[in-house]
Design an enzyme around this catalytic site. Structure first.
Site, short mmCIF file in Angstrom:
data_model
loop_
_atom_site.label_atom_id
_atom_site.label_comp_id
_atom_site.label_asym_id
_atom_site.label_seq_id
_atom_site.Cartn_x
_atom_site.Cartn_y
_atom_site.Cartn_z
N SER A 1 0.79 -1.24 0.00
CA SER A 1 0.00 0.00 0.00
C SER A 1 0.82 1.29 0.00
O SER A 1 0.33 2.32 -0.43
CB SER A 1 -0.97 0.02 1.19
OG SER A 1 -0.28 0.20 2.40
N LYS B 1 0.38 4.39 6.79
CA LYS B 1 -0.28 5.20 5.77
C LYS B 1 0.21 6.64 5.85
O LYS B 1 0.82 7.06 6.84
CB LYS B 1 -1.80 5.20 5.94
CG LYS B 1 -2.44 3.84 5.99
CD LYS B 1 -2.45 3.15 4.66
CE LYS B 1 -3.10 1.77 4.78
NZ LYS B 1 -2.81 0.92 3.69
#
Length: 170
Positions: free
Chosen positions: A40, A83
């Site tokens: 990700s 993230k």
């Protein structure tokens, strides 16, 4: 003889407890080493990269847009996520995916942040689970430790999806 063995054992236990307390405080309040997994955050952080996540920014409420953070997963408290902070409370962010024809937007509520992976096509992030509470943030990634050829480097986000910041409306 017994007293000497007991004394050495208690001394060892005492030092172990002291160093354990020091290590606990260091990991809880200073930072921790984290091994990242998953695609990700590619190309910024790839599978098996090792990073250092410092805790002081989180505790002093100094997390900014663009920072890469480690947070508790909103679905599984035993799992951490890595993230990038895209929006802070009051910001208007794009909630649609990169290939969506129609773009949708939302405002980040008070006490929350909007997180996205740099690899938008292969990231489960705030676009799927919404903004996360600030309290789930564990630390800010400030240094890449492994692999050796990329020590210390963290590149900027390849995308900027912030529509309107709270300071724009003031």
């Amino acid at each position: 003889m017994f007293r000497r063995v007991l004394g050495k054992t208690l001394g060892f236990v005492g030092y172990t407890i002291q160093y354990g307390c020091i290590a606990h405080c260091a990991f809880e309040y200073v930072g921790e080493v984290v091994v990242c997994s998953g695609p990700s955050m590619e190309p910024t952080i790839v599978n098996h990269d090792v990073v250092f996540s410092e805790r002081m920014s989180r505790n002093l409420f100094k997390i900014k847009k663009g920072d890469i953070i480690i947070a508790k997963s909103p679905f599984d408290p035993n799992m951490n996520i890595c993230k990038r902070v895209i929006g802070l409370e009051g910001d208007k962010v794009c909630t649609s995916g990169p290939s969506d024809l129609f773009k949708t937007h939302t405002y980040v509520p008070k006490g929350h942040v909007w997180l996205e992976g740099d690899n938008l096509r292969n990231s489960s992030d705030s676009r799927s689970y919404g903004p996360i509470p600030y309290a789930l943030i564990r630390g800010r990634v400030c240094l890449k430790l492994w692999p050796p050829h990329s020590v210390g480097t963290l590149s900027e986000s390849p995308t900027r999806r912030i529509i309107k910041t709270q300071s724009d409306s003031d």
